[in-house]
Enzyme design. Sequence first.
Site, PDB file in Angstrom:
ATOM      1  N   HIS A   1       0.816  -1.221   0.000  1.00 59.44           N
ATOM      2  CA  HIS A   1       0.000   0.000   0.000  1.00 59.44           C
ATOM      3  C   HIS A   1       0.840   1.258   0.000  1.00 59.44           C
ATOM      4  CE1 HIS A   1      -3.136  -2.914   0.632  1.00 59.44           C
ATOM      5  NE2 HIS A   1      -3.841  -2.052  -0.061  1.00 59.44           N
TER       6      HIS A   1
ATOM      7  N   GLU B   1     -10.727 -12.053  -3.837  1.00 59.46           N
ATOM      8  CA  GLU B   1      -9.287 -11.933  -3.573  1.00 59.46           C
ATOM      9  C   GLU B   1      -8.773 -13.037  -2.646  1.00 59.46           C
ATOM     10  OE1 GLU B   1      -8.469  -8.068  -1.883  1.00 59.46           O
ATOM     11  OE2 GLU B   1     -10.243  -8.100  -0.635  1.00 59.46           O
TER      12      GLU B   1
ATOM     13  N   ASP C   1      -4.222  -9.126  -3.636  1.00 51.71           N
ATOM     14  CA  ASP C   1      -4.311 -10.135  -2.581  1.00 51.71           C
ATOM     15  C   ASP C   1      -4.469 -11.534  -3.156  1.00 51.71           C
ATOM     16  OD1 ASP C   1      -3.965  -8.917  -0.052  1.00 51.71           O
ATOM     17  OD2 ASP C   1      -5.821  -7.830  -0.366  1.00 51.71           O
TER      18      ASP C   1
ATOM     19  N   CYS D   1      -9.906  -4.897 -10.073  1.00 52.37           N
ATOM     20  CA  CYS D   1      -9.380  -3.641  -9.531  1.00 52.37           C
ATOM     21  C   CYS D   1      -7.997  -3.799  -8.904  1.00 52.37           C
ATOM     22  CB  CYS D   1     -10.351  -3.035  -8.522  1.00 52.37           C
ATOM     23  SG  CYS D   1     -10.603  -4.059  -7.079  1.00 52.37           S
TER      24      CYS D   1
HETATM   25  C1  PEP Z   1      -6.479  -6.160  -4.226  1.00 55.52           C
HETATM   26  O1  PEP Z   1      -6.224  -6.883  -3.268  1.00 55.52           O
HETATM   27  O2  PEP Z   1      -6.230  -6.473  -5.409  1.00 55.52           O
HETATM   28  C2  PEP Z   1      -7.103  -4.835  -4.029  1.00 55.52           C
HETATM   29  C3  PEP Z   1      -7.485  -4.101  -5.048  1.00 55.52           C
HETATM   30  O3  PEP Z   1      -7.241  -4.383  -2.760  1.00 55.52           O
HETATM   31  P1  PEP Z   1      -6.043  -3.820  -1.845  1.00 55.52           P
HETATM   32  O4  PEP Z   1      -4.864  -3.581  -2.744  1.00 55.52           O
HETATM   33  O5  PEP Z   1      -6.533  -2.585  -1.195  1.00 55.52           O
HETATM   34  O6  PEP Z   1      -5.809  -4.939  -0.879  1.00 55.52           O
HETATM   35 MG    MG Z   2      -7.073  -6.547  -1.362  1.00 51.76          MG
END
Ligand code: PEP
Ligand code: MG
Length: 592
Positions: free
Chosen positions: A199, A441, A465, A512
Site C-alpha cells: 500500500h 481476492e 491479494d 481492480c
Molecule cells: C487487491 O487486493 O487487489 C485490491 C485491489 O485491494 P487492496 O490492494 O486494497 O488490498
Molecule cells: Mg485486497
Amino acid sequence: MSADELRETVVLKGIGVSPGIVSGKAYVLSRQEIRVPQYVLSNEALVSEEVKRFQKALRDSEKELSDIKEKLKDLEGIGPMFIDIHVMLLRDKMFIQKTVKSIRDRNINAEWALSKAIDGYREIFEKMADEYLRGRIKDVEDVAHRILRNLSGKKHEKISDIDEEVIIIAKDLSPADTAQMSEEKILGFAIDMGGKTSHTAIIAKSIEIPAVVGLESITSEIGTNDTIIVDGISGVVIVNPSPDILKRYENKKKHYLAMEEDLLKDADLPAITKDKFSINIGANIEFIEEIPSAVAHGANGVGLYRTEFIYVNKERLPTEEEHFSNYSRVVKGEGIEWATIRTFDFGGDKFMSDPRMAEEINPAMGLRAIRLCLQEVELFRVQLRAILRASVYGNTGIMFPMISGVEELRDARKIVEEVKEELLSEGVPINNKIDIGIMIEVPSAVMIADSLAREVDFFSIGTNDLIQYALAIDRVNEKVSYLYRPLHPAILKFIKHVVDAGHNAGIKVTMCGEMAGDPLCTMILVGFELDGLSMTPLAIPRIKRIIRGSTLEESKKLLQKVMTFSMASDIEEYVGTYMMQRFPEYLQTNND
Ligand code: PEP
Ligand code: MG
C-alpha cells in the site's frame, strides 16, 4: 572539483512502483528504536534527581499530547479519545508510584524502572479474558514509549517536520507516512523494503510522486544531502550522479512528461476495441482529492474507493458526518458517473492506530477487512449509514473486501439491511438501487464463485491479494517479489473461473487489482471479456489506448494460446514479445 564530483556514483536497482523521474537532495529518515539504558544510581542525591527527571518527562509527554489535542480541536465529531486515554494513563497514580518506588528502592535509572513497571502491566493485561481489554496494553506501551523518548531527549522524526524539498530515503515507510507526503515538500522516495503492490507503493502512485522500493541497501549507500536520482519508471536509483548522468536523466524526464501529456489528449475517449467490445474504466482512489486527476486521466467512475485511508494519520475515529462528507463528495464528483465504495479493509500492511487493531503475527491473514467489520459492528454500521446516505446523490455500489465464504457475505448483507431499515425509519432517504458486490481476492472465493455470484450484483477481482494468497507470496516482502507473477498459469485459471461463474449468473465481473493497470496484461484481460477495469489514474490513458488499438478477437486468441502453457515464464515471454510488437510505445520495462 567539488566534493560531490569526487564521490563515486552508485547505481542501485529496485522495483519502480510509481512512475516519474526526480532528482534532488536525499533526506535519510532514521528511526532508531529507543534504547532502554540500565544503570544503578550511586547516591541519594542522584536518586532524587532521577525522580525529578522522570517527572519532567511525564510533564513533557502531557504537553505533547495537549498540543496534539489542540491541533485537532477544530475538527468535528467525537473528541480525540485516544489522547484523553493517554493523558489518563500519564496521570495514573499507581503507574507513577510504581516507577518512582522502583527508582528509590532499587536505585535504578528512570528508563529501567519504567520498563519494569510496563512489564508488570503487560503480565496483567495478557491474562485478561476480554480481547478488547487485552488489546489496551497498546495504549500503555504507546504512553511508555512517549515517556522514554522524552527521557532520551530524542525526537521521533516525522515527515511533517521536514520543510525543504527532498527525496526521502528510509528502510521502510508505512502507508500512513506516505499519505503525509502529499501535503509536504517530498519529491519522491526510495526505500530498502517493500513490493510492487504494497500500500505504500499504491499511495505513491495516487499522490503522483516517483518511488522505488525493494532496494535492500539504499540506507547504507547514501547520506542526507547527497544528490540522488529516483527513476520510478525503471526502478533505478543513482546516488551522486555525474553531471553527465544528471543531464541524461533530465532528458529522460522531459521525454516522459511529453509522453504523459500526449496520452492525456485522448484520455476521455471510451475504451472500445476495434471490433466494438466495450470495457468500463474506473479509477482506484485512496483520497477524495484524487477525483479531478482520475477524471482528467479518463475515468468515468470510481471502481475502488479504499475507504480505510480515511483513518490514516487520524488520531481518532472519524464520525458518521466525516464519512458521509467523503462518500458524498465521491458520488457527486464532477465527471464521476458511478462509484464503488469498498467497506473498510483495515489490516494487512495498512496501518491503523486504533487499539482494536492489536498487533498480529501474520496480519495479512489476520483479523482484517470484512472479518474485522463483522466483529466491530458499530464501526461498520457507522460507515454503512454514511454510504447509504450518500447513495442518493448518484450511482453507488457497496463492495465487501476479503470475502472467503457465503456466511460472511450473508452476515455483511444482513447488517446492510438493518442499517437501511434504521435509516428509513428515521426518514433518511437512500438510493434503493444500490448494488452490492464483493472483491474476489481469497482463493476460497474463487472456488465457490458460482455460489457467491447468486447472492451479489457484481464481482471485482482483487489480484493484489489474490496473487498473494494463491502463490503464497507476501506482497510487501521484497525478497519474494520475483515470485509475484500476475501471468502465472494458476492466476489466469482463477480469473477465468471467476469470470465464467459471474457471467453464468448474469452479473458483471471487473478487476481492480494492480494487474488491471499493467499494460503488459491488457490484451489478456480483454480476452477474458471482463466488464470493467479499475486502476490507479495515471495508468488509465495507456490502457485505454491499448484497448482501442486491439480487437476482442485477437485478444481471445492470445489468451487461448497462453492458457495452454504451464509455466509463468513462458507466458510472460510470449505475451511480452507479442505486446512489444503491438504496442512498443506503451510498455514500460523495468530495464529501460
Ligand atoms: C487487491 O487486493 O487487489 C485490491 C485491489 O485491494 P487492496 O490492494 O486494497 O488490498
Ligand atoms: Mg485486497
